[in-house]
Design a protein around this motif. Structure first.
Motif, short mmCIF file in Angstrom:
data_model
loop_
_atom_site.label_atom_id
_atom_site.label_comp_id
_atom_site.label_asym_id
_atom_site.label_seq_id
_atom_site.Cartn_x
_atom_site.Cartn_y
_atom_site.Cartn_z
N VAL A 110 0.86 -1.19 0.00
CA VAL A 110 0.00 0.00 0.00
C VAL A 110 0.89 1.23 0.00
CG1 VAL A 110 -1.71 1.33 1.30
CG2 VAL A 110 -1.89 -1.16 1.20
N TRP A 111 0.47 2.23 -0.75
CA TRP A 111 1.21 3.49 -0.83
C TRP A 111 0.25 4.64 -0.55
CZ3 TRP A 111 2.71 6.20 -6.00
CH2 TRP A 111 3.55 7.29 -5.75
N ILE A 112 0.62 5.49 0.42
CA ILE A 112 -0.19 6.68 0.74
C ILE A 112 0.69 7.91 0.55
CG2 ILE A 112 -1.66 7.82 2.45
CD1 ILE A 112 -2.06 5.15 3.81
N PRO A 113 0.75 8.45 -0.69
CA PRO A 113 1.50 9.69 -0.92
C PRO A 113 0.65 10.89 -0.50
CG PRO A 113 0.50 8.95 -2.95
CD PRO A 113 0.13 7.92 -1.91
N GLU A 114 1.22 12.08 -0.58
CA GLU A 114 0.46 13.25 -0.14
C GLU A 114 -0.56 13.74 -1.16
OE1 GLU A 114 4.17 15.21 -1.97
OE2 GLU A 114 3.59 13.32 -1.04
N THR A 115 -0.39 13.37 -2.41
CA THR A 115 -1.30 13.87 -3.43
C THR A 115 -1.53 12.83 -4.52
OG1 THR A 115 -1.54 15.49 -5.23
CG2 THR A 115 0.67 15.06 -4.48
N SER A 116 -2.73 12.86 -5.09
CA SER A 116 -3.06 11.96 -6.20
C SER A 116 -2.26 12.27 -7.45
CB SER A 116 -4.56 12.06 -6.51
OG SER A 116 -5.32 11.42 -5.51
N ALA A 117 -1.59 13.41 -7.48
CA ALA A 117 -0.74 13.73 -8.63
C ALA A 117 0.30 12.64 -8.84
CB ALA A 117 -0.05 15.08 -8.42
N TRP A 118 0.77 12.03 -7.76
CA TRP A 118 1.75 10.95 -7.89
C TRP A 118 1.17 9.74 -8.62
CZ3 TRP A 118 6.59 11.89 -7.55
CH2 TRP A 118 7.09 12.84 -6.66
N LEU A 119 -0.09 9.46 -8.39
CA LEU A 119 -0.71 8.30 -9.04
C LEU A 119 -0.76 8.51 -10.54
CD1 LEU A 119 -3.66 7.55 -6.59
CD2 LEU A 119 -1.20 7.14 -6.32
N GLY A 120 -1.06 9.73 -10.96
CA GLY A 120 -1.07 10.04 -12.38
C GLY A 120 0.31 9.94 -13.00
N ARG A 121 1.31 10.37 -12.26
CA ARG A 121 2.67 10.30 -12.79
C ARG A 121 3.13 8.84 -12.92
NH1 ARG A 121 6.80 14.29 -9.99
NH2 ARG A 121 7.92 13.78 -11.92
N ILE A 122 2.75 8.00 -11.97
CA ILE A 122 3.10 6.58 -12.06
C ILE A 122 2.36 5.92 -13.22
CG2 ILE A 122 2.84 4.34 -10.90
CD1 ILE A 122 5.23 5.96 -9.98
N ALA A 123 1.11 6.33 -13.42
CA ALA A 123 0.31 5.75 -14.51
C ALA A 123 0.97 6.01 -15.87
CB ALA A 123 -1.11 6.31 -14.49
N GLU A 124 1.67 7.13 -16.01
CA GLU A 124 2.37 7.41 -17.26
C GLU A 124 3.51 6.42 -17.49
OE1 GLU A 124 3.56 11.46 -17.02
OE2 GLU A 124 1.56 12.26 -17.38
N ALA A 125 4.07 5.90 -16.39
CA ALA A 125 5.15 4.91 -16.50
C ALA A 125 4.60 3.50 -16.63
CB ALA A 125 6.07 5.00 -15.28
N ASP A 126 3.50 3.22 -15.91
CA ASP A 126 2.89 1.89 -15.93
C ASP A 126 1.46 2.00 -15.44
OD1 ASP A 126 2.16 -0.74 -15.79
OD2 ASP A 126 3.64 -1.34 -14.29
N ARG A 127 0.52 1.86 -16.34
CA ARG A 127 -0.90 2.01 -15.99
C ARG A 127 -1.40 0.88 -15.09
NH1 ARG A 127 -3.58 5.95 -18.42
NH2 ARG A 127 -2.65 6.97 -20.25
N THR A 128 -0.66 -0.21 -15.01
CA THR A 128 -1.11 -1.35 -14.20
C THR A 128 -0.39 -1.44 -12.86
OG1 THR A 128 0.52 -2.87 -15.18
CG2 THR A 128 -1.58 -2.62 -16.33
N ALA A 129 0.45 -0.46 -12.54
CA ALA A 129 1.24 -0.54 -11.30
C ALA A 129 0.38 -0.43 -10.06
CB ALA A 129 2.30 0.56 -11.30
#
Length: 354
Positions: A110-129
């Motif tokens: 589980v990952w709890i970053p401070e902002t959902s912006a991180w999730l979008g940035r990871i999705a650009e690298a791997d949409r299934t991560a």
């Protein structure tokens, strides 16, 4: 014969007692073995998540009869993002050297970053991560934090309308400072927006204020270059920078409260951004590719944190509920009130990319 029997009896009692102590110790921790759920949380929210996990484990949650052990780690979101990107065979700009390829055991469930912006940035690298469902577990508005002693000496226009008024006045002066080749009147401090959620929000807000049409893009670049002169590597350095002339900096409301609690004799005044501005939303993101029992444990903990039961564990550390409300024990003062706050998560990758 009585003495050997007595000795045997005492040894037996000691053995039984030792077993009982081990059992009670295991019971106090919820379980001695089972399904381990590793949670990597942004450092500021990790204590709240740990408090909630400790209380939750007292309810004896389990998966297929196996108790769940939650292990919370405080890790900067940028570092987790870098590791996840490398895990996917890609990369992401987090203003640091590329992370080594992680062992799967070192990748959190589980990952709890401070902002959902991180999730979008990871999705650009791997949409299934990451799993699609990533509800917010807490919220903290972004404010511009100004030492109260500095705020009292500022012209009223700088503070009358909160951070909006401060930024509007500061940007007018900054653009004049650029053309007049002088230092701005309002020295700004900033963490790297590639690593820090509050600074990323500030960069977006500044962009929206400056770029009223496409012809203003050169002005935005000039302002960013000016702001970059006040960039510091971490929050501790930023706190010291206030004593060296920095007059304002974008921080989360929670960080401002924490700084004020640690240094009550030199408080920061929190100037709120206009309602509806981007806010830090602390999404609960489940990392894919983990064993099924771990995924089920992650889902159960997500349900627990998404409900109202553990809200006070976050409130006492200065976090609001996802809807912006302040729970019991939420600290106030120096511009922070218990009134419900309004803010939107950064979920638009295009806006973040700009």
């Amino acid at each position: 014969m009585r003495t050997p029997i007595a000795v045997v009896a005492v040894l037996a009692l000691v053995g039984i007692t030792a077993v009982a102590v081990r059992m009670m110790a295991a019971d106090a921790n919820g379980c001695s073995s089972g399904v381990k759920l590793t949670v990597a949380a942004a450092p500021e929210i990790a204590p709240s998540v740990q408090d909630a996990a400790r209380e939750w484990m007292k309810t004896r949650p389990d998966v297929n009869g196996k108790c769940i052990q939650v292990a919370v780690q405080a890790v900067a979101a940028a570092d987790v993002a870098g590791s996840l990107a490398v895990r996917a065979g890609s990369g992401i700009d987090v203003a640091a050297k590329p992370a080594p390829t992680p062992d799967e055991a070192d990748v959190p469930a589980v990952w709890i970053p401070e902002t959902s912006a991180w999730l979008g940035r990871i999705a650009e690298a791997d949409r299934t991560a990451l799993a699609t469902l990533a509800p917010s577990v807490a919220m903290s508005p972004v404010v511009f934090a100004v030492p109260e002693s500095v705020a009292q000496a500022m012209p009223p226009a700088y503070t009358r309308s909160g951070a909006g008024g401060l930024l509007a006045a500061a940007l007018v002066d900054a653009q004049k400072a650029i053309t007049e080749h002088r230092a701005p009147a309002l020295t700004m401090g900033l963490l790297d927006p590639r690593r820090d959620g509050a600074s990323l929000v500030a960069a977006i807000v500044v962009r929206d204020l400056v770029v009223t049409d496409e012809t203003k893009l050169p002005a935005l670049i000039a302002v960013y270059r000016l702001l970059n002169k006040g960039k510091v590597p971490d929050l501790a350095t930023l706190q010291k920078a206030y004593a060296q002339g920095v007059k304002a900096a974008p921080l989360s409301e929670q960080a401002t409260l924490a700084i004020n609690a640690a240094a009550p004799n030199a408080p920061l005044l929190a100037l709120a951004l206009p309602p509806g501005s981007p806010a830090l939303d602390y999404p609960y993101a489940t990392v894919t590719g983990k064993p099924r029992e771990v995924e089920l444990a992650a889902a159960k903990f997500r349900t627990a944190l998404s409900g109202p039961t553990y809200r006070d564990a976050f409130a006492k550390h200065g976090f609001r509920a996802p809807d912006g409300s302040a729970g019991a024990g939420f600290p106030v003062g120096h511009g922070v009130t218990a009134a419900q706050a309004a803010g939107n998560p950064l979920t638009d990758p295009a806006r973040v990319g700009e």
